[in-house]
Design a protein around this motif. Structure first.
Motif, PDB file in Angstrom:
ATOM      1  N   SER A 109       0.813  -1.038  -0.033  1.00  0.00           N
ATOM      2  CA  SER A 109       0.044   0.084  -0.030  1.00  0.00           C
ATOM      3  C   SER A 109       0.818   1.416  -0.130  1.00  0.00           C
ATOM      4  N   PHE A 110       0.477   2.291  -0.324  1.00  0.00           N
ATOM      5  CA  PHE A 110       1.186   3.601  -0.276  1.00  0.00           C
ATOM      6  C   PHE A 110       1.552   3.938   1.035  1.00  0.00           C
ATOM      7  N   ALA A 111       0.889   3.590   2.036  1.00  0.00           N
ATOM      8  CA  ALA A 111       1.276   4.077   3.313  1.00  0.00           C
ATOM      9  C   ALA A 111       2.077   2.885   4.249  1.00  0.00           C
ATOM     10  N   THR A 112       1.813   1.649   4.026  1.00  0.00           N
ATOM     11  CA  THR A 112       2.654   0.797   4.747  1.00  0.00           C
ATOM     12  C   THR A 112       3.859  -0.180   4.318  1.00  0.00           C
ATOM     13  N   TYR A 113       4.431   0.435   2.800  1.00  0.00           N
ATOM     14  CA  TYR A 113       5.418  -0.233   2.431  1.00  0.00           C
ATOM     15  C   TYR A 113       6.726  -0.267   3.446  1.00  0.00           C
ATOM     16  N   PRO A 114       7.114   0.753   4.182  1.00  0.00           N
ATOM     17  CA  PRO A 114       8.201   0.893   5.336  1.00  0.00           C
ATOM     18  C   PRO A 114       8.073   0.000   6.186  1.00  0.00           C
ATOM     19  N   LEU A 115       6.902  -0.728   6.345  1.00  0.00           N
ATOM     20  CA  LEU A 115       6.875  -1.582   7.619  1.00  0.00           C
ATOM     21  C   LEU A 115       7.071  -3.159   7.017  1.00  0.00           C
ATOM     22  N   ALA A 116       7.465  -3.526   6.069  1.00  0.00           N
ATOM     23  CA  ALA A 116       7.716  -4.600   5.464  1.00  0.00           C
ATOM     24  C   ALA A 116       8.828  -5.359   6.218  1.00  0.00           C
ATOM     25  N   GLY A 117       8.703  -6.468   6.843  1.00  0.00           N
ATOM     26  CA  GLY A 117       9.559  -7.196   7.586  1.00  0.00           C
ATOM     27  C   GLY A 117       9.730  -6.916   8.954  1.00  0.00           C
ATOM     28  N   MET A 118       8.937  -5.761   9.486  1.00  0.00           N
ATOM     29  CA  MET A 118       8.949  -5.399  10.583  1.00  0.00           C
ATOM     30  C   MET A 118       8.508  -6.329  11.662  1.00  0.00           C
ATOM     31  N   THR A 119       9.002  -6.560  12.950  1.00  0.00           N
ATOM     32  CA  THR A 119       8.147  -7.707  13.867  1.00  0.00           C
ATOM     33  C   THR A 119       7.564  -6.681  14.972  1.00  0.00           C
ATOM     34  N   ALA A 120       7.875  -5.699  15.399  1.00  0.00           N
ATOM     35  CA  ALA A 120       7.606  -5.142  16.392  1.00  0.00           C
ATOM     36  C   ALA A 120       6.165  -4.493  16.189  1.00  0.00           C
ATOM     37  N   LEU A 121       5.118  -4.969  15.718  1.00  0.00           N
ATOM     38  CA  LEU A 121       3.903  -4.508  15.198  1.00  0.00           C
ATOM     39  C   LEU A 121       2.825  -5.570  15.604  1.00  0.00           C
ATOM     40  N   ALA A 122       1.703  -4.844  16.121  1.00  0.00           N
ATOM     41  CA  ALA A 122       0.507  -5.481  16.466  1.00  0.00           C
ATOM     42  C   ALA A 122      -0.676  -5.022  15.433  1.00  0.00           C
ATOM     43  N   PRO A 123      -1.694  -5.790  15.310  1.00  0.00           N
ATOM     44  CA  PRO A 123      -2.506  -5.708  14.106  1.00  0.00           C
ATOM     45  C   PRO A 123      -3.641  -4.563  14.556  1.00  0.00           C
ATOM     46  N   ASP A 124      -3.635  -4.164  15.883  1.00  0.00           N
ATOM     47  CA  ASP A 124      -4.844  -3.430  16.225  1.00  0.00           C
ATOM     48  C   ASP A 124      -4.579  -1.990  16.580  1.00  0.00           C
ATOM     49  N   GLY A 125      -4.059  -1.215  15.301  1.00  0.00           N
ATOM     50  CA  GLY A 125      -3.642   0.097  15.351  1.00  0.00           C
ATOM     51  C   GLY A 125      -4.944   1.101  15.093  1.00  0.00           C
ATOM     52  N   ALA A 126      -4.649   2.171  14.754  1.00  0.00           N
ATOM     53  CA  ALA A 126      -5.668   3.273  14.180  1.00  0.00           C
ATOM     54  C   ALA A 126      -6.452   2.634  13.151  1.00  0.00           C
ATOM     55  N   VAL A 127      -7.823   3.033  13.295  1.00  0.00           N
ATOM     56  CA  VAL A 127      -8.837   2.715  12.463  1.00  0.00           C
ATOM     57  C   VAL A 127      -9.365   3.941  11.541  1.00  0.00           C
ATOM     58  N   ILE A 128      -9.337   3.605  10.109  1.00  0.00           N
ATOM     59  CA  ILE A 128      -9.690   5.027   9.455  1.00  0.00           C
ATOM     60  C   ILE A 128     -11.132   4.640   8.879  1.00  0.00           C
TER      61      ILE A 128
END
Length: 354
Positions: free
Chosen positions: A66-85
């Motif tokens: 996606s235009f917004a999430t490409y920098p996050l590829a491969g990152m592990t310190a993430l949970a799926p329950d972030g900000a909702v748009i």
């Protein structure tokens, strides 16, 4: 002199690529095989844009999730329950939530750019996500041992590196996608959140020289996705004066889908910084009807009544598929709209004697 015209970024993925993405997610397709198909889609996108007479090309974001999430590829310190748009039609997009620091990009946009530049002799533009969007990854209740101030310092460094890498790689222009600007006024009508976003983005942009900022731009729109938007109901009058405080030389402003374009054009004319160029949207990716070149011409001529032609350009309102899984607009419709933009802008330039 002529009137420059540029795409915004994303082009819908082909049915074959969409199927490949689904197979990859299910474990039925290897990373290498997916990458091969994405490379083929990128090459085909660049070739078709060049065949339409586009002076500036994009890779269509064929390899971006996606235009917004490409920098996050491969990152592990993430949970799926972030900000909702939330979008106007009821669907939502959800960002992940950062769970630990330090924050580092997993992928930089220059990787996409370097691949595209090898495939064409034409100038290539690269879109990057604005740091203000990624600031939404940090949770409201904080992260133990990693303060918000430390996160923003890391984010500023990473965003600068993302942009600088694209400039150094030879980008014709680097465009910050700032769709959250208009959304900020919906979330906080007082304007405080928008002020925070502008300040954070400028914290990054101020690290570049005046000459470098002449190659930088910011795109704003009401967040098109699946033929819907998240903030089209927010009056542009609250956003544009603050948008034009961003320290860039180019602004890409969604306009074709606005009901009162003359009013918005006058706001732009009143606040556009000296020396900056504004690219106004003349095609609407959400509208399934393909604009004619004559319609585009008339929109450009209307804009030229408000904005000096030497400071005017045209663009599409938004990318055509900012999220890879968005199938609401076909690939053929996107290219037809781009063709109308290119031909209509040339017709307007001719009528203006350029």
């Amino acid at each position: 002199m002529t009137i420059p015209t540029e795409p915004i970024g994303s082009i819908p993925r082909s049915p074959a690529l969409l199927a490949a993405l689904a197979d990859h997610a299910a474990g039925r397709l290897s990373d290498a095989d997916l990458r091969k198909l994405q490379d083929e889609a990128t090459a085909e996108t660049l070739a078709r844009l060049e065949a339409l007479g586009c002076a500036v090309l994009v890779d269509g974001e064929q390899a971006k999730p996606s235009f917004a999430t490409y920098p996050l590829a491969g990152m592990t310190a993430l949970a799926p329950d972030g900000a909702v748009i939330p979008f106007a039609d009821g669907h939502t997009r959800q960002l992940p939530r950062l769970t630990a620091g330090p924050f580092r990009y997993g992928v930089r946009a220059e990787n996409y750019l370097r691949d595209a530049i090898q495939r064409t002799a034409k100038p290539v533009k690269q879109a990057v996500i604005a740091p203000s969007a990624l600031s939404l990854l940090y949770p409201a209740d904080g992260i133990d041992g990693y303060s918000r101030e430390a996160f923003l310092a890391d984010l500023t460094d990473e965003a600068e590196a993302d942009i600088r890498g694209c400039l150094d790689a030879g980008a014709h222009r680097v465009q910050l996608d700032f769709t959250e600007g208009r959304l900020a006024l919906k979330l906080d009508p007082s304007g405080g959140l928008l002020d925070e976003f502008v300040a954070l983005n400028n914290r990054v942009l101020e690290r570049f020289t005046e000459q470098e900022r002449a190659r930088l731009g910011v795109h704003t729109c009401p967040g098109g996705d699946q033929d819907s938007t998240h903030s089209l109901d927010v009056d542009y009058a609250g956003l544009l004066p603050k948008l034009f405080q961003l320290k860039v030389g180019n602004f890409y402003v969604q306009l074709a889908s606005e009901p009162d374009q003359d009013r918005i054009l006058q706001i732009i004319a009143d606040h556009l910084p000296a020396g900056a160029r504004v690219f106004v949207g003349v095609t609407d990716p959400i509208d399934p009807v393909v604009e004619t070149a004559e319609q585009v011409r008339d929109r450009v001529l209307a804009a030229a009544r408000h904005i000096p032609v030497e400071r005017l350009g045209t663009c599409d309102d938004c990318g055509f598929a900012p999220f890879a899984d968005d199938t609401s607009t076909s690939r053929e419709t996107a290219f037809a709209k781009i063709d109308a933009r290119v031909r209509g802008t040339a017709m307007a330039a001719a009528e203006l004697g350029l």
